[in-house]
Design an enzyme around this catalytic site. Structure first.
Site, short mmCIF file in Angstrom:
data_model
loop_
_atom_site.label_atom_id
_atom_site.label_comp_id
_atom_site.label_asym_id
_atom_site.label_seq_id
_atom_site.Cartn_x
_atom_site.Cartn_y
_atom_site.Cartn_z
N LYS A 197 -2.49 6.04 -4.00
CA LYS A 197 -3.55 7.02 -3.68
C LYS A 197 -3.26 8.37 -4.29
O LYS A 197 -2.09 8.79 -4.37
CB LYS A 197 -3.67 7.17 -2.16
CG LYS A 197 -3.77 5.86 -1.42
CD LYS A 197 -3.97 6.02 0.05
CE LYS A 197 -3.68 4.72 0.77
NZ LYS A 197 -2.25 4.48 1.04
N TYR A 257 3.40 9.56 -0.04
CA TYR A 257 4.48 8.87 0.66
C TYR A 257 5.82 9.05 -0.06
O TYR A 257 6.87 8.73 0.47
CB TYR A 257 4.21 7.36 0.79
CG TYR A 257 2.93 6.96 1.47
CD1 TYR A 257 2.18 7.87 2.21
CD2 TYR A 257 2.46 5.65 1.38
CE1 TYR A 257 0.99 7.47 2.83
CE2 TYR A 257 1.29 5.25 2.00
CZ TYR A 257 0.55 6.17 2.71
OH TYR A 257 -0.62 5.76 3.30
N ASP A 276 0.84 -1.20 0.00
CA ASP A 276 0.00 0.00 0.00
C ASP A 276 0.88 1.25 0.00
O ASP A 276 1.58 1.54 0.97
CB ASP A 276 -0.88 -0.02 1.26
CG ASP A 276 -1.77 1.20 1.34
OD1 ASP A 276 -2.88 1.17 0.78
OD2 ASP A 276 -1.35 2.20 1.96
N HIS A 311 -7.08 9.84 -1.55
CA HIS A 311 -6.44 9.68 -0.24
C HIS A 311 -7.19 10.40 0.87
O HIS A 311 -7.20 9.97 2.02
CB HIS A 311 -5.00 10.24 -0.31
CG HIS A 311 -4.09 9.69 0.75
ND1 HIS A 311 -2.74 9.63 0.59
CD2 HIS A 311 -4.34 9.18 1.97
CE1 HIS A 311 -2.19 9.11 1.68
NE2 HIS A 311 -3.15 8.83 2.53
#
Ligand code: A2P
Length: 381
Positions: free
Chosen positions: A86, A57, A52, A118
């Site tokens: 996301k 990120y 994920d 997200h």
């Protein structure tokens, strides 16, 4: 304890017909090619088949590269793994198509198994801003289009509240396959779970370990002792035993393996009930219904700043009323992010948007800290 490979039966069927593993590796803490490679290697060895990631990120490219190198080493192919990413809040709305295509190109994949919005809001806008519903709808339409082209095999949302979910269900052409939210014994989210059940949406957990803070909860420690498992395994088992997919985050190979060993034991009904009785609506992560999306505390990279406040227009307006900030500074453009200092939130300094974006991957302010800041602000404003 010997490794417990995660079998293909440990999965849930999405409303698209796709199978999604019950266990996936959360990657928000993974940063840099070496760390990502090591964690993905350990995870594949331990049986993880789901990863994920997210645009914010900043590890999509490293994850894609690690998988390309490591899948053959583990005798696997692209089809054997389930990749989630996301859409970042800065791409919400008219940039959604571009944002999703950027994720695909960063991961260097022909398709992403699951792509989520997200966050219900848009970067730089307060939660109640009138533009948010239109931006959400536009993002969803872009995801639907890419889903139709086969580039996003399933699409879904994250951090949506019941109101966001109901609105989406009324307007969508393709219903969301997944809702990913914070879920653990102290935050059981009954309303959202019931809605998901009603709408046929898979309810998926993040922060099952309460960012590590639940690992010292006395009830969890006691249950863990009684069943001779670790607190992390108890927390993960509690979720998967209810059919809720989990995404524990770890950068440590031993803990990555430990977190996969949750399919070879069962918690008794009384233990499940004891854990569920801990529900008190407590969040360790962000609250989508709050006015401010607050990112990252106490960064050593930001001098003289105690906090960065995202969506800080109300702070700016209040500060301006007090003569503490420049009203002409655009609030969601450069260089316009207010950084109330620890001594006085009215003494807004500014930092560049790039700097804030550099911190995007650290969604780490807890609810109590958020409350403290708001109290402090309210006292002083
Ligand atoms: P680390 O990366 O050093 O293992 P959550 O998934 O709820 O956000 O929790 C993630 C946090 O919990 C990380 O800080 C991670 O640290 C820690 N963690 C993950 N798995 C375990 C485990 N099995 N035992 C102890 N801590 C863990």
């Amino acid at each position: 304890m010997s490794p417990m490979p995660v079998s293909s039966s440990h999965s849930v069927a999405l409303n698209t017909g796709l199978q999604m593993p019950l266990l996936g590796l959360g990657t928000y803490k993974l940063c840099g090619p070496a760390d990502v490679y090591q964690a993905v290697d350990a995870a594949l060895a331990a049986g993880y088949r789901s990863f994920d990631s997210a645009a914010v990120y900043r590890n999509e490219a490293d994850l894609g590269k690690a998988l390309r190198e490591l899948l053959p080493k583990h005798g696997l192919t692209r089809e054997d793994v389930f990749i989630t990413s996301k859409l970042g809040p800065k791409d919400q709305g008219m940039r959604a198509m571009e944002g999703a295509l950027h994720s695909l190109s960063q991961l260097d994949l022909e398709y992403i198994d699951l792509y989520l919005i997200h966050w219900p809001g848009t970067q730089g806008l307060p939660v109640a801003d009138d533009c948010n519903p239109g931006n959400r709808a536009q993002s969803w339409a872009s995801l639907e289009e890419l889903h139709g082209q086969g580039k996003l095999r399933a699409i879904g949302v994250s951090n949506y509240t019941p109101a966001h979910m109901s609105a989406l269900m009324q307007s969508c052409k393709v219903p969301p396959a997944v809702l990913q939210v914070e879920f653990h014994p102290r935050l059981c989210q009954p309303e959202l779970r019931n809605l998901c059940k009603e709408f046929g949406v898979c309810f998926q957990a993040y922060s099952s370990l309460g960012k590590g803070e639940l690992l010292t909860d006395p009830v969890i420690l006691e249950v863990a002792k009684n069943c001779e498992r670790t607190p992390a395994q108890v927390l993960l088992r509690w979720a998967v035993q209810q059919g809720v997919p989990v995404l524990p985050k770890s950068s440590n190979p031993e803990r990555i393996l430990q977190n996969a060993e949750v399919f070879d034991f069962t918690l008794s009904d009384p233990d499940m009930d004891r854990l569920s009785a801990l529900d008190c609506g407590h969040r360790f992560c962000w609250d989508p219904s709050e006015r401010f999306l607050i990112l990252t505390p106490l960064s050593s990279r930001l001098t003289n700043s105690s906090l960065i406040l995202r969506s800080c227009r109300p702070y700016f307006l209040a500060a301006h009323r007090e003569g503490g900030a420049d009203k002409d500074r655009p609030l969601n453009g450069k260089p316009s992010v207010g950084v109330p200092t620890s001594s006085s939130p009215l003494a807004c300094s500014s930092t560049s948007l790039e700097m804030v974006e550099a911190m995007d991957s650290e969604f780490s302010l807890t609810r109590p800290a958020n409350e403290r800041i708001k109290d402090k602000w309210n006292r002083q404003a």
